[in-house]
Motif scaffolding. Structure first.
Motif, PDB file in Angstrom:
ATOM      1  N   ILE A 413       3.636  27.461  31.401  1.00  0.00           N
ATOM      2  CA  ILE A 413       3.574  26.272  32.252  1.00  0.00           C
ATOM      3  C   ILE A 413       4.181  26.558  33.627  1.00  0.00           C
ATOM      4  O   ILE A 413       3.948  25.842  34.599  1.00  0.00           O
ATOM      5  CB  ILE A 413       4.269  25.062  31.564  1.00  0.00           C
ATOM      6  N   ASN A 416       1.270  28.328  38.376  1.00  0.00           N
ATOM      7  CA  ASN A 416       0.489  27.299  39.077  1.00  0.00           C
ATOM      8  C   ASN A 416      -0.902  27.117  38.475  1.00  0.00           C
ATOM      9  O   ASN A 416      -1.414  26.007  38.385  1.00  0.00           O
ATOM     10  CB  ASN A 416       0.309  27.682  40.545  1.00  0.00           C
ATOM     11  N   THR A 418      -1.946  27.382  35.499  1.00  0.00           N
ATOM     12  CA  THR A 418      -1.952  26.552  34.291  1.00  0.00           C
ATOM     13  C   THR A 418      -1.953  25.083  34.696  1.00  0.00           C
ATOM     14  O   THR A 418      -2.706  24.268  34.152  1.00  0.00           O
ATOM     15  CB  THR A 418      -0.701  26.852  33.430  1.00  0.00           C
ATOM     16  N   LYS A 419      -1.104  24.758  35.652  1.00  0.00           N
ATOM     17  CA  LYS A 419      -1.040  23.360  36.092  1.00  0.00           C
ATOM     18  C   LYS A 419      -2.368  22.942  36.721  1.00  0.00           C
ATOM     19  O   LYS A 419      -2.847  21.828  36.511  1.00  0.00           O
ATOM     20  CB  LYS A 419       0.105  23.169  37.082  1.00  0.00           C
ATOM     21  N   ILE A 422      -4.797  22.037  34.071  1.00  0.00           N
ATOM     22  CA  ILE A 422      -4.486  20.749  33.438  1.00  0.00           C
ATOM     23  C   ILE A 422      -5.001  19.599  34.316  1.00  0.00           C
ATOM     24  O   ILE A 422      -5.673  18.684  33.837  1.00  0.00           O
ATOM     25  CB  ILE A 422      -2.959  20.605  33.209  1.00  0.00           C
ATOM     26  N   ILE A 436       5.182  12.597  37.253  1.00  0.00           N
ATOM     27  CA  ILE A 436       5.177  13.969  36.740  1.00  0.00           C
ATOM     28  C   ILE A 436       6.560  14.568  36.932  1.00  0.00           C
ATOM     29  O   ILE A 436       7.213  14.313  37.939  1.00  0.00           O
ATOM     30  CB  ILE A 436       4.093  14.778  37.490  1.00  0.00           C
ATOM     31  N   GLN A 438       9.038  18.270  36.219  1.00  0.00           N
ATOM     32  CA  GLN A 438       9.342  19.593  35.685  1.00  0.00           C
ATOM     33  C   GLN A 438      10.563  20.043  36.461  1.00  0.00           C
ATOM     34  O   GLN A 438      10.513  20.153  37.675  1.00  0.00           O
ATOM     35  CB  GLN A 438       8.175  20.554  35.927  1.00  0.00           C
ATOM     36  N   LEU A 445       6.356  20.627  31.125  1.00  0.00           N
ATOM     37  CA  LEU A 445       5.797  19.738  32.136  1.00  0.00           C
ATOM     38  C   LEU A 445       5.529  18.396  31.467  1.00  0.00           C
ATOM     39  O   LEU A 445       4.889  18.342  30.420  1.00  0.00           O
ATOM     40  CB  LEU A 445       4.478  20.329  32.655  1.00  0.00           C
TER      41      LEU A 445
END
Ligand code: ASP
Ligand code: MG
Length: 472
Positions: A413, A416, A418-419, A422, A436, A438, A445
């Motif tokens: 996670i 970047n 990966t985010k 999502i 949001i 983190q 996250l």
């Protein structure tokens, strides 16, 4: 060096003759290790004790519950021991004695009222009964075994119902009482210890919070590791599932088992609703790098399908997606009061005064608005408390909204990309992310979304991140 294994058996591992036989099988599988067993109360007994303690003035409930307590334990005894054998009698006499002590305590509660320490004392009987019966069962099979009530070993603070261990004192007790048994090379003694319970410094019984037997096992592992020369220790929690799943199968039926994760990842996953693991138990073993396995009681010989929590993890994986569905987000906003120090302190002081626990927090850098999550059943109280505090009713706008939180956990996670995946996925389904969080270096996250979107959101995140999960 003989390895030591600390195994916890929950209530669902202590239900009938075949379950007790299975424990015997497991003891045989680990025959070359030193063994400590931590046992929970029989299924449903802790709830029954709690219910009785709160109904001492209703003599019918009291009598009925005492009868059920006796019946459940006598039934087990009848099943697992040869009738009229030495251990059969010992177990029966134990139950008789303990139930009469319990009755005396109920009379005390009736006379003096329900003080916090009474509840812990009453609840401790569940483990005291089950563990002694298990100890007698092991002895009846010709193995060597001792029974040790955990209030001889685990010393805690005074917080009844949710006690915290004093590790230094506990270490001393473990060194004095447990190590001589473990380090005796001539004898293979299976040590049976009650889960869930401890005592404070003046000797009152305390309990470690519901589901606390997992915690007992890891506290003991910690103290053995601190005091013993032999550091080869492992904890196994026997469960009625294979281990931790990447996603609650209620959302994604093809969800997979998490085979490996590290303590940090496991803490996040245990905290967010994976009721399989007591969240506090990782703290005790993390610093000592003691591995912990979650294993299926029905598959004791399983070589692959179980969860291991240790210092090792695959950093290229998403470990799990979990949800909190009873969340309410409260937003406190003001156009005029920006850059005024102490606003956050004031908000959280109001929450803390009202014993409301806050989870996720998000504040815009402009400081215009602050959002935080409370549990649905505390949200009304939270909003009212803010209004009543004067300060917020004058300058601030306060809003609350029922929401769900999705938590995505794993080293992956931090990337970047990966985010991006999502958010792209959520965008495809027009799902709006309302808040949001983190924190720095955090392996988790959290996304706040509309409750009605949970199922779709989880599925799309799962499908889009599919290759980031451990491939079975
Ligand atoms: N018997 C206790 C409970 O039900 C502790 C445990 O099962 O771990 O909460
Ligand atoms: Mg239980």
């Amino acid at each position: 060096m003989t390895p030591t294994v600390i195994m916890k058996f929950g209530g669902s591992c202590l239900i009938d003759k075949s379950a007790f036989n299975k424990i015997l099988e497991i003891l045989n599988i680990y025959k070359n290790d030193k063994k400590i067993i931590v046992a929970s109360a029989f299924n449903g007994i802790t709830d029954l004790l709690l219910n009785t303690a709160h109904n001492v003035n209703d003599s019918r409930v009291l009598d009925d519950n005492m009868a059920i307590l006796e019946k459940k334990h006598f039934n087990a005894i009848e099943q697992i021991f040869d009738e009229d054998s030495e251990h059969y009698f010992k177990a029966k006499i134990w139950v008789d004695e303990k139930l009469s002590e319990l009755e005396d305590t109920f009379s005390d509660i009736k006379e003096f009222g329900m003080e916090p320490y009474y509840q812990d004392y009453v609840l401790s009987f569940g483990e005291i009964l089950s563990t002694y019966i298990l100890n007698q069962y092991i002895l009846s099979k010709g193995l060597d075994s001792v029974y040790i009530p955990a209030n001889k070993l685990i010393i805690t603070n005074d917080e009844f119902n949710n006690a915290y261990p004093f590790y230094e004192f506990t270490n001393q007790r473990v060194q004095k009482l447990l190590l001589p048994l473990l380090e005796n090379p001539k004898k293979d003694i299976i040590i049976c210890i009650t889960g869930f319970i401890g005592r404070n410094k003046i000797g009152y019984t305390t309990t470690l919070g519901r589901g606390g037997s997992d915690y007992s096992a890891t506290i003991l592992a910690h103290s053995i590791s601190e005091t013993a020369e032999d550091k080869d220790i492992k904890v196994i929690l026997w469960k009625d599932v294979d281990g931790l799943m990447t996603i609650n199968p209620k959302f994604v039926p093809k969800s997979t088992l998490i085979r490996n994760l590290d303590y940090k990842e496991a803490k996040h996953i245990a905290n967010f609703g994976a009721k399989i693991l007591h969240p506090k138990c990782l703290e005790a073993i993390e610093k000592k790098n003691i591995p912990l396995e979650l294993r299926n009681f029905d598959k004791p010989l399983e070589k692959i399908e179980f969860t291991e929590i240790s210092e090792h993890t695959d950093k290229n994986e998403i470990k799990g997606i979990s949800t909190v569905e009873d969340a309410v987000i409260i937003t406190v906003a003001s156009g005029s009061l920006v850059d005024v120090p102490g606003v956050l302190a004031k908000i959280f002081k109001v929450m803390s005064k009202n014993s409301i626990s806050v989870s996720l927090v998000a504040q815009s850098a402009s400081e215009i608005s602050t959002s935080f999550i409370v549990k649905e059943n505390e949200s009304k109280k939270a909003v009212e408390a803010l209004y009543n505090s004067g300060y917020f009713s004058d300058f601030f706008e306060i809003k609350s909204e029922e929401v769900a939180i999705i938590n995505i956990t794993g080293f992956k996670i931090l990337e970047n990309l990966t985010k991006a995946k999502i958010f792209q996925g959520l965008d495809k389904k027009n799902i709006l992310v309302k808040a949001i969080t983190q924190s720095t270096e955090e392996l988790n996250l959290s996304l706040v979304i509309d409750r009605k979107d949970v199922l779709i959101a989880i599925n799309i995140i799962h499908d889009d991140l599919c290759e980031e999960f451990e491939q079975g």
